[in-house]
Design a protein around this motif. Structure first.
Motif, PDB file in Angstrom:
ATOM      1  N   GLY A   1      74.006   2.989  36.827  1.00  0.00           N
ATOM      2  CA  GLY A   1      73.808   4.272  36.147  1.00  0.00           C
ATOM      3  C   GLY A   1      72.477   4.923  36.482  1.00  0.00           C
ATOM      4  O   GLY A   1      71.905   4.687  37.544  1.00  0.00           O
ATOM      5  N   ALA A   2      71.973   5.749  35.566  1.00  0.00           N
ATOM      6  CA  ALA A   2      70.715   6.468  35.813  1.00  0.00           C
ATOM      7  C   ALA A   2      70.041   6.778  34.484  1.00  0.00           C
ATOM      8  O   ALA A   2      70.705   6.913  33.458  1.00  0.00           O
ATOM      9  CB  ALA A   2      70.983   7.764  36.558  1.00  0.00           C
ATOM     10  N   GLU A   3      68.708   6.898  34.528  1.00  0.00           N
ATOM     11  CA  GLU A   3      67.987   7.292  33.317  1.00  0.00           C
ATOM     12  C   GLU A   3      68.031   8.807  33.146  1.00  0.00           C
ATOM     13  O   GLU A   3      67.960   9.324  32.043  1.00  0.00           O
ATOM     14  CB  GLU A   3      66.537   6.817  33.401  1.00  0.00           C
ATOM     15  CG  GLU A   3      66.462   5.308  33.306  1.00  0.00           C
ATOM     16  CD  GLU A   3      65.054   4.781  33.164  1.00  0.00           C
ATOM     17  OE1 GLU A   3      64.146   5.357  33.779  1.00  0.00           O
ATOM     18  OE2 GLU A   3      64.869   3.791  32.455  1.00  0.00           O
ATOM     19  N   MET A   4      68.109   9.507  34.273  1.00  0.00           N
ATOM     20  CA  MET A   4      68.211  10.971  34.216  1.00  0.00           C
ATOM     21  C   MET A   4      68.713  11.466  35.555  1.00  0.00           C
ATOM     22  O   MET A   4      68.633  10.773  36.569  1.00  0.00           O
ATOM     23  CB  MET A   4      66.856  11.590  33.890  1.00  0.00           C
ATOM     24  CG  MET A   4      65.767  11.158  34.825  1.00  0.00           C
ATOM     25  SD  MET A   4      64.140  11.478  34.095  1.00  0.00           S
ATOM     26  CE  MET A   4      63.111  10.570  35.224  1.00  0.00           C
ATOM     27  N   GLY A   5      69.221  12.695  35.552  1.00  0.00           N
ATOM     28  CA  GLY A   5      69.705  13.251  36.808  1.00  0.00           C
ATOM     29  C   GLY A   5      70.339  14.607  36.574  1.00  0.00           C
ATOM     30  O   GLY A   5      70.309  15.150  35.462  1.00  0.00           O
TER      31      GLY A   5
ATOM     32  N   ALA B   1      78.821  16.120  42.868  1.00  0.00           N
ATOM     33  CA  ALA B   1      77.656  15.557  43.566  1.00  0.00           C
ATOM     34  C   ALA B   1      76.537  15.398  42.537  1.00  0.00           C
ATOM     35  O   ALA B   1      76.365  16.252  41.672  1.00  0.00           O
ATOM     36  CB  ALA B   1      77.213  16.498  44.685  1.00  0.00           C
ATOM     37  N   VAL B   2      75.789  14.287  42.616  1.00  0.00           N
ATOM     38  CA  VAL B   2      74.718  14.038  41.648  1.00  0.00           C
ATOM     39  C   VAL B   2      73.438  13.618  42.353  1.00  0.00           C
ATOM     40  O   VAL B   2      73.479  13.061  43.448  1.00  0.00           O
ATOM     41  CB  VAL B   2      75.111  12.935  40.628  1.00  0.00           C
ATOM     42  CG1 VAL B   2      76.252  13.393  39.745  1.00  0.00           C
ATOM     43  CG2 VAL B   2      75.472  11.625  41.319  1.00  0.00           C
ATOM     44  N   VAL B   3      72.305  13.910  41.725  1.00  0.00           N
ATOM     45  CA  VAL B   3      71.006  13.362  42.166  1.00  0.00           C
ATOM     46  C   VAL B   3      70.475  12.591  40.967  1.00  0.00           C
ATOM     47  O   VAL B   3      70.477  13.090  39.839  1.00  0.00           O
ATOM     48  CB  VAL B   3      70.040  14.476  42.658  1.00  0.00           C
ATOM     49  CG1 VAL B   3      69.797  15.541  41.595  1.00  0.00           C
ATOM     50  CG2 VAL B   3      68.719  13.877  43.120  1.00  0.00           C
ATOM     51  N   LEU B   4      70.094  11.334  41.200  1.00  0.00           N
ATOM     52  CA  LEU B   4      69.806  10.421  40.099  1.00  0.00           C
ATOM     53  C   LEU B   4      68.445   9.764  40.216  1.00  0.00           C
ATOM     54  O   LEU B   4      68.014   9.422  41.314  1.00  0.00           O
ATOM     55  CB  LEU B   4      70.858   9.300  40.057  1.00  0.00           C
ATOM     56  CG  LEU B   4      72.329   9.720  40.029  1.00  0.00           C
ATOM     57  CD1 LEU B   4      73.232   8.513  40.265  1.00  0.00           C
ATOM     58  CD2 LEU B   4      72.680  10.387  38.705  1.00  0.00           C
ATOM     59  N   SER B   5      67.793   9.571  39.072  1.00  0.00           N
ATOM     60  CA  SER B   5      66.576   8.761  39.004  1.00  0.00           C
ATOM     61  C   SER B   5      66.962   7.534  38.199  1.00  0.00           C
ATOM     62  O   SER B   5      67.313   7.648  37.023  1.00  0.00           O
ATOM     63  CB  SER B   5      65.474   9.552  38.295  1.00  0.00           C
ATOM     64  OG  SER B   5      64.297   8.790  38.233  1.00  0.00           O
ATOM     65  N   ARG B   6      66.945   6.345  38.848  1.00  0.00           N
ATOM     66  CA  ARG B   6      67.518   5.184  38.159  1.00  0.00           C
ATOM     67  C   ARG B   6      66.787   3.887  38.476  1.00  0.00           C
ATOM     68  O   ARG B   6      66.198   3.761  39.550  1.00  0.00           O
ATOM     69  CB  ARG B   6      68.993   5.030  38.541  1.00  0.00           C
ATOM     70  CG  ARG B   6      69.212   4.696  40.004  1.00  0.00           C
ATOM     71  CD  ARG B   6      70.696   4.745  40.346  1.00  0.00           C
ATOM     72  NE  ARG B   6      70.942   4.419  41.733  1.00  0.00           N
ATOM     73  CZ  ARG B   6      71.277   3.210  42.170  1.00  0.00           C
ATOM     74  NH1 ARG B   6      71.387   2.204  41.326  1.00  0.00           N
ATOM     75  NH2 ARG B   6      71.492   3.014  43.450  1.00  0.00           N
ATOM     76  N   PRO B   7      66.857   2.913  37.557  1.00  0.00           N
ATOM     77  CA  PRO B   7      66.383   1.574  37.898  1.00  0.00           C
ATOM     78  C   PRO B   7      67.271   1.043  39.018  1.00  0.00           C
ATOM     79  O   PRO B   7      68.499   1.115  38.927  1.00  0.00           O
ATOM     80  CB  PRO B   7      66.597   0.789  36.602  1.00  0.00           C
ATOM     81  CG  PRO B   7      66.713   1.831  35.519  1.00  0.00           C
ATOM     82  CD  PRO B   7      67.354   2.996  36.181  1.00  0.00           C
ATOM     83  N   ALA B   8      66.657   0.501  40.070  1.00  0.00           N
ATOM     84  CA  ALA B   8      67.405   0.184  41.293  1.00  0.00           C
ATOM     85  C   ALA B   8      68.492  -0.863  41.109  1.00  0.00           C
ATOM     86  O   ALA B   8      69.457  -0.892  41.858  1.00  0.00           O
ATOM     87  CB  ALA B   8      66.432  -0.272  42.377  1.00  0.00           C
ATOM     88  N   TRP B   9      68.375  -1.735  40.100  1.00  0.00           N
ATOM     89  CA  TRP B   9      69.331  -2.844  39.986  1.00  0.00           C
ATOM     90  C   TRP B   9      70.659  -2.447  39.370  1.00  0.00           C
ATOM     91  O   TRP B   9      71.646  -3.156  39.481  1.00  0.00           O
ATOM     92  CB  TRP B   9      68.720  -4.005  39.183  1.00  0.00           C
ATOM     93  CG  TRP B   9      68.434  -3.677  37.748  1.00  0.00           C
ATOM     94  CD1 TRP B   9      67.288  -3.130  37.243  1.00  0.00           C
ATOM     95  CD2 TRP B   9      69.284  -3.889  36.614  1.00  0.00           C
ATOM     96  NE1 TRP B   9      67.372  -2.976  35.886  1.00  0.00           N
ATOM     97  CE2 TRP B   9      68.593  -3.443  35.471  1.00  0.00           C
ATOM     98  CE3 TRP B   9      70.574  -4.413  36.449  1.00  0.00           C
ATOM     99  CZ2 TRP B   9      69.128  -3.489  34.196  1.00  0.00           C
ATOM    100  CZ3 TRP B   9      71.119  -4.468  35.174  1.00  0.00           C
ATOM    101  CH2 TRP B   9      70.399  -4.005  34.058  1.00  0.00           C
TER     102      TRP B   9
END
Length: 366
Positions: A26-30, A15-23
């Motif tokens: 992937g993710a910038e961090m998580g 399970a992951v929680v992600l902070s990402r550009p919506a388009w």
């Protein structure tokens, strides 16, 4: 299915929680439910940039989190996929391609790693104590704990290293003439290092939040085309009996945002207010890509932007709002401190609703 490529599926993912550009995918961090955290930044190196669509560094962040049960495992996942598929493709939702290589910061409860890449080549440094930061430039020198098997031969054959004496990844693979963006990154890197050094031995979640809010150093960017879009701070206790706590702003400019706590438990309540809308005719998925634009802002983002406008137009009311938001953040920090000190034991359903409740409270103030 990653942003541009389809790769083989893993049998099981975390399970992951992600902070990402919506388009993108992937993710910038998580973080994942094993207490592994990964973040990435763009770098420009002597290796040619891959204009062709491959894996984005942001795809590799998510793949490392989904498939790695420790920071070391996540690093192995990322490097194996990098060697196999390469990195490349535009990292920005615009018709003109914006391409870079990547540097990663990986951490778990026990250790941390800095992984830096140049094309399919890479070098990793293991961090066992103290603090470490990255900032849009190669920073792994000769303290290399793991590397691409052909790394030194590549540097030697290209004339970037003599083959004698100490080998420094940053020295061999950094561009002689840095793009202007990387020149600015140097100052940011040194400022980050210095701010961490000042708090040596007593770095807390609040310390990191204050560093991420530092505008003088350029760590917090609010005015340029590249503003700080999201911020994250994680507390990873060494004691496996204690949960890891991840704070996310889910809004830009941390100096005017609220860090809200998230904890992995069963049945985490979904938070639609911080999920960007999806589009049937998505310009990021149609070929040729990025020919039109769509409004990807989520509900919290919209309200936050309106509040920022208020802060600028009516500084007095803006200041009041900021104080209210800081109070909300403080409550979250205090609650999590009690949880980590073991002075309170919240019910699992309280933790499942935690992030949702914090977002709701923030929305109400807006």
């Amino acid at each position: 299915q990653c942003t541009y490529l389809e790769i083989e599926q893993a049998e099981r993912t975390h399970a992951v929680v992600l902070s990402r550009p919506a388009w993108l995918w992937g993710a910038e961090m998580g973080a994942n439910d094993c207490g592994v955290c990964v973040g990435n930044e763009g770098v420009w190196t002597r290796e040619p940039l891959g204009e062709a669509e491959a894996l984005l560094g942001m795809d590799l962040v998510r793949l490392g989190l989904e498939r790695g049960g420790s920071a070391r495992e996540a690093l192995e996942v990322i490097t194996a996929l990098l060697e196999r598929y390469g990195q490349g493709g535009s990292c920005k939702e615009e018709p003109v391609p914006f391409v870079y290589h990547n540097t990663f910061l990986l951490a778990d409860r026990a250790e941390a790693w800095v992984l830096e890449t140049a094309g399919r080549y890479w070098a990793a440094q293991r961090i066992c104590e103290g603090s470490r930061n990255i900032s849009n430039q190669l920073s792994v020198g000769s303290d290399i704990a793991a590397e691409h098997p052909g790394l030194r031969e590549r540097a030697r054959s290209r004339g970037w290293w003599s083959g004698d004496g100490e080998f420094s990844f940053a020295e061999a693979f950094s561009l002689e003439k840095q793009p202007p963006r990387m020149e600015a990154a140097k100052a940011r890197f040194h400022a980050g290092k210095e701010l961490l050094r000042q708090h040596e031995g007593h770095i807390t979640a609040e310390t990191l939040m204050s560093i991420l809010r530092d505008k003088d150093s350029g760590i917090c960017v609010d005015a340029e085309g590249f503003r700080t879009a999201g911020s994250m701070v994680s507390v990873l206790p060494r004691d496996p009996a204690l949960p890891c706590v991840h704070f996310f702003t889910a809004t830009p400019d941390p100096s005017r945002s609220v860090f809200k706590p998230f904890v992995f438990v069963a049945g985490v309540k979904p938070v639609p207010q911080v999920r960007s809308p999806t589009f049937l005719q998505d310009p990021a998925k149609q070929i040729p890509r990025f020919q039109s634009s769509v409004d990807r802002r989520h509900e919290l983002y919209r309200r936050h932007q309106a509040a920022l406008e208020l802060m600028e137009q009516d500084p007095e009311r803006g200041q009041k709002l900021l104080e209210t938001l800081r109070e909300l953040e403080k409550q979250g920090l205090e609650g999590m401190k009690e949880l980590l000190e073991g002075t309170v034991t919240p019910r699992p359903e309280e933790l499942a609703d935690l992030f949702f409740d914090c977002v709701e409270a923030e929305m109400k103030f807006y």
